[in-house]
Design an enzyme around this catalytic site. Structure first.
Site, PDB file in Angstrom:
ATOM      1  N   TYR A 112     -84.659 -16.641  -8.709  1.00 38.44           N
ATOM      2  CA  TYR A 112     -83.585 -16.487  -9.700  1.00 38.44           C
ATOM      3  C   TYR A 112     -83.305 -17.786 -10.462  1.00 38.44           C
ATOM      4  CZ  TYR A 112     -81.563 -18.160  -5.338  1.00 38.44           C
ATOM      5  OH  TYR A 112     -81.348 -18.863  -4.183  1.00 38.44           O
TER       6      TYR A 112
ATOM      7  N   HIS B 296     -81.878 -21.226  -1.127  1.00 36.24           N
ATOM      8  CA  HIS B 296     -80.656 -21.433  -0.345  1.00 36.24           C
ATOM      9  C   HIS B 296     -81.010 -21.891   1.070  1.00 36.24           C
ATOM     10  CE1 HIS B 296     -77.136 -20.790   1.993  1.00 36.24           C
ATOM     11  NE2 HIS B 296     -77.683 -19.779   2.631  1.00 36.24           N
TER      12      HIS B 296
ATOM     13  N   ARG C  26     -80.232 -27.477  -7.206  1.00 39.30           N
ATOM     14  CA  ARG C  26     -80.855 -27.224  -5.902  1.00 39.30           C
ATOM     15  C   ARG C  26     -82.326 -26.937  -6.154  1.00 39.30           C
ATOM     16  NH1 ARG C  26     -78.909 -21.982  -3.627  1.00 39.30           N
ATOM     17  NH2 ARG C  26     -80.993 -21.393  -4.288  1.00 39.30           N
TER      18      ARG C  26
HETATM   19  C1  LIG Z   1     -66.900 -18.063   3.853  1.00 36.71           C
HETATM   20  C2  LIG Z   1     -68.372 -17.929   3.756  1.00 36.71           C
HETATM   21  N1  LIG Z   1     -68.923 -16.842   3.156  1.00 36.71           N
HETATM   22  C3  LIG Z   1     -70.263 -16.718   3.067  1.00 36.71           C
HETATM   23  C4  LIG Z   1     -71.094 -17.659   3.602  1.00 36.71           C
HETATM   24  C5  LIG Z   1     -72.609 -17.493   3.511  1.00 36.71           C
HETATM   25  N2  LIG Z   1     -73.160 -18.564   2.686  1.00 36.71           N
HETATM   26  C6  LIG Z   1     -73.703 -19.671   3.231  1.00 36.71           C
HETATM   27  S1  LIG Z   1     -74.122 -20.807   2.094  1.00 36.71           S
HETATM   28  C7  LIG Z   1     -73.638 -19.801   0.819  1.00 36.71           C
HETATM   29  C8  LIG Z   1     -73.726 -20.295  -0.573  1.00 36.71           C
HETATM   30  C9  LIG Z   1     -72.950 -21.551  -0.711  1.00 36.71           C
HETATM   31  O1  LIG Z   1     -73.006 -22.028  -2.013  1.00 36.71           O
HETATM   32  P1  LIG Z   1     -72.378 -23.414  -2.408  1.00 36.71           P
HETATM   33  O2  LIG Z   1     -70.984 -23.519  -1.931  1.00 36.71           O
HETATM   34  O3  LIG Z   1     -72.604 -23.608  -3.860  1.00 36.71           O
HETATM   35  O4  LIG Z   1     -73.199 -24.466  -1.550  1.00 36.71           O
HETATM   36  P2  LIG Z   1     -74.759 -24.745  -1.520  1.00 36.71           P
HETATM   37  O5  LIG Z   1     -75.337 -23.896  -0.435  1.00 36.71           O
HETATM   38  O6  LIG Z   1     -75.323 -24.440  -2.859  1.00 36.71           O
HETATM   39  O7  LIG Z   1     -74.842 -26.186  -1.187  1.00 36.71           O
HETATM   40  C10 LIG Z   1     -73.142 -18.610   1.301  1.00 36.71           C
HETATM   41  C11 LIG Z   1     -72.656 -17.506   0.471  1.00 36.71           C
HETATM   42  C12 LIG Z   1     -70.484 -18.757   4.234  1.00 36.71           C
HETATM   43  N3  LIG Z   1     -71.201 -19.718   4.805  1.00 36.71           N
HETATM   44  N4  LIG Z   1     -69.137 -18.872   4.297  1.00 36.71           N
END
Ligand SMILES: Cc1ncc(C[n+]2csc(CCOP(=O)(O)OP(=O)(O)O)c2C)c(N)n1
Lengths: 348, 354
Positions: free
Chosen positions: B269, B261, B257
């Site tokens: 980080y 976020h 990425r």
């Molecule tokens: C069940 C849930 N818990 C917390 C969140 C908050 N949240 C949104 S994106 C994220 C990180 C997601 O990481 P990843 O699955 O690796 O996807 P990326 O964003 O890196 O594409 C979090 C913790 C969420 N959307 N859904």
């Protein structure tokens, strides 16, 4: 609520066969529900069932006993213990044109599928316009000595969630007609069956394959003039028993059976209160922020000019459903409690 | 588990174009550039305070998004997350309507009911209207795939989520159920190495996500997503296997990425050297453009014209979004259920643009 021989079956352990209509055409709530499913599956091949142990075993309460023989394992689909995915399967199949009916083994386990129900299923149409014809059926409620994890009433959770229709029938005819309406509805419906009613309550039930009861309309189960009891589910039966006794004491109670929690039939409630000027809201979900909290507030807000007494709530305290019969009886509103509450209201 | 051979495109003797025509290769270049440019410009607008709501950049992961979605047919369905807008654009969503969604306008796919990449177009392009909860659409993809299987249709559902989402219970439920019933699904994990701030080693103990496939009884493939053609090849194989009744596949696409976020996150980080290396050596857009030049499919001039085209499309989308009216406030309670017919009719366009 005396302990009887049907309790173990009602709790789902060692359930006996579902049974049939009596010779004079009466059906139990259990039979009425099975008929609704059967008829809708015969009528529309897009309807299919999924859930845990619903196939060869026929479901924990035997609602789908004999279905797999008639409709096959694709339309009577056994799933693993994966509640989020049971709901997801139903939602995805509905988006692709099926009309799934998912069975939760107990309403208690709806919490294990909570996110898919309250986030995915409930909020999808408002943001996308896609019709979601899904029914989630679940055996709910207490009074069957099934303790904390097999006695729950989740209706406030789902009634509080925009995008779900919540149905809680008290009689076999309503169960049949409402379930058929729910299956034909293009929106997600949570259909909460009551275990205490399953094998206890019998009545003549229509055999017309197009017999439907509309969603969102309450029913006056007993007319009266002094006090309105607004209730639903198992508590309708306790209310009717209390009303019978109260009649002897010269108090005329009207029993309004909501039948569906959302959409809420305000008109029937308010016109009953306009007649009696007194309202007891009786419900089996926890008293604090339960269904009756909303109904009571609605009456106070929209029917204030009719009232001669404060709106009173009668409902279980805010603790988990306990097991010991002594404790469960203390937890659930009893007929005597209802009578006392109505007498107090009538004296205003 | 299979680890795909990276750099097939530069391996002598290999079918570097994996069966794609010149026009298809050019289409891939256009999509990669469109997604990259959209991502960059939207971030710039966000920083200038000209874009309301949130942005979730997919930069650096275009190889994954374009590669997997390009393997789908129009009738196949796609169940993406917040990070996967580029996959939705590849599936065919209209950039203008996507941009109207970002500005909360009536012409957005959700009619202003959701913003940012929480978009979808079920009736048009068979994509799920994204929800935040991760990975909420995985079980739903099972349901769509079940429908295809029941009706004997040669269609496939594809679910995408991030590495972080694989820790959630329903990820496992969905993979398990899809394998039990041999559903026509392709499971894509966009492993961009971070879940918000949490790196892979704090998300799972196994060295790769792809090897988990064995535990469910399905093939697993790990692919380096700097190479869009390799991603496409792996995805196409999985899609065709599913289409032919061969059941689900798990594909782990590895990238990084590049941005935080969301728009607010400077992502301090992420080690600087790691990021710089990926941006320098593993940029899926730049690498694909130079490959096509090297192979004589396009020249520098044509790459420039593609760039101009995506810039024009962005500007057109921006103007469209600004000119699209807001929804009218009276409609806020409509369309919760089908009963009032809100979604079956044209909405009011009286909401103004101010
Ligand atoms: C069940 C849930 N818990 C917390 C969140 C908050 N949240 C949104 S994106 C994220 C990180 C997601 O990481 P990843 O699955 O690796 O996807 P990326 O964003 O890196 O594409 C979090 C913790 C969420 N959307 N859904």
């Amino acid at each position: 609520m005396a302990q009887t021989g049907v309790e173990s079956a009602a709790a789902g352990h060692g359930a006996e066969p579902r049974g049939k209509r009596t010779e004079d055409g009466q059906a139990t709530y259990l039979v009425a529900i099975a008929e609704a499913l059967w008829e809708e599956m015969e009528r529309d091949e897009r309807v299919f069932l999924l859930g845990e142990d619903i196939g060869v075993y026929g479901g924990a309460f035997k609602v789908t006993e004999g279905f797999i023989e008639r409709f096959g394992p694709e339309r009577v689909m056994d799933t693993p213990i994966a509640e989020e995915t049971i709901v997801g399967l139903a939602l995805g199949a509905a988006m692709e044109g099926f009309r799934p009916v998912a069975e939760f083994q107990y309403a208690d386990f709806m919490s294990s599928g909570f996110d898919e129900i309250t986030t995915a299923l409930a909020r999808y149409h408002y943001r996308s316009g896609v019709p979601i014809p899904v029914v989630l059926r679940a055996p709910s409620g207490g009074g069957v000595r099934a303790s904390s994890f097999h006695s729950f009433n989740p209706e406030p959770w789902f009634a509080h969630t925009p995008g779900l229709k919540v149905i809680c029938p008290a009689f076999p005819s309503d169960a049949k007609g409402l379930l058929k309406s729910a299956i034909r509805d293009d929106n997600p419906c949570v259909f909460l069956e009551h275990k205490w009613i399953y094998r206890r309550i019998k009545e003549p039930v229509s055999e017309d394959p197009d017999f439907l009861v509309p969603i969102g309309i309450a029913k006056i189960q007993r007319e009266g003039s002094d006090v309105t009891i607004v209730t639903y589910g198992m508590m309708v039966h306790q209310a009717l028993e209390a009303a019978e006794d109260l009649e002897q004491k010269g108090i005329s109670a009207e029993v309004v059976d909501l039948r569906t929690i959302t959409p809420l039939d305000k008109d029937t409630i308010l016109s009953s209160v306009a007649k009696t000027s007194r309202a007891l809201v009786l419900y089996e979900s926890h008293r604090f922020l339960g269904v009756g909290a909303e109904v009571g507030a609605m009456i106070a807000e929209e029917g204030f000019e009719h009232l001669d007494a404060p709106v009173v709530r009668l409902a279980p305290p805010n603790v988990p459903v306990p097991f010991s019969p002594v404790l469960e009886d203390a937890y659930l509103p009893q007929v005597a409690d209802i009578e006392a509450a109505v007498e107090k209201l009538a004296a205003w | 588990m299979v680890t795909s051979t990276p750099e097939r495109a530069r391996t002598p003797g290999a079918d570097w174009r994996v069966g794609l025509s010149d026009d298809q290769l050019k289409e891939l270049l256009y999509l990669l550039k469109l997604c990259r440019y959209f991502d960059e410009r939207m971030e710039a607008l966000y920083r200038q305070g000209r874009l309301p709501g949130a942005i979730y950049s997919g930069r650096g992961q275009e190889g994954t998004h374009v590669g997997v979605a390009y393997a789908l047919r129009p009738e196949d369905s796609l169940f993406p997350t917040h990070r996967d807008l580029s996959a939705q654009l590849t599936k065919g969503l209209d950039l203008k309507r996507v941009m109207a969604q970002y500005w909360g306008r009536i012409d957005g796919y959700t009619r202003g009911r959701d913003g940012n990449s929480h978009v979808g177009d079920w009736f048009g392009h068979r994509t799920w209207t994204v929800m935040s909860h991760l990975p909420i659409a995985y079980p739903v993809a099972c349901g769509a795939a079940l429908a295809y299987k029941r009706r004997g249709e040669a269609r496939v559902a594809m679910g995408i989520c991030g590495d972080g989402a694989t820790s959630n219970g329903r990820w496992h439920e969905a993979l398990n159920v899809s394998a039990i019933h041999q559903l026509p699904v392709v499971w894509v994990v966009n492993n961009n190495q971070y879940a918000y701030s949490t790196p892979n080693p704090l998300e799972f103990r196994v060295p790769t996500i792809a090897e988990r496939a064995a535990a469910y009884g399905m093939p697993g493939v790990r692919v380096d997503a700097q190479d869009v053609l390799e991603v496409y090849r792996v995805a196409r194989e999985a899609v065709e296997r599913a289409r032919e009744g061969g059941g689900p596949t798990l594909i782990e696409c590895v990238s990084l990425r590049w941005r935080g976020h969301a728009g607010h996150d400077p992502a301090k980080y992420v080690p600087k050297e790691l990021l710089e290396r990926y941006m320098r050596e593993k940029d899926p857009v730049a690498r694909f453009a130079s490959l096509l030049i090297e192979r004589g499919v396009v020249d520098e001039e044509e790459v420039k014209r593609v760039q101009e085209r995506v810039e024009n499309e962005f500007d057109e989308g921006y103007r469209f979004a600004q000119a699209s009216p807001f929804p009218v406030p009276e409609d806020v309670t409509k369309g919760l259920f089908t009963d009032d017919g809100y979604w079956a009719s044209e909405p009011s366009r009286e909401g103004g643009t101010g």
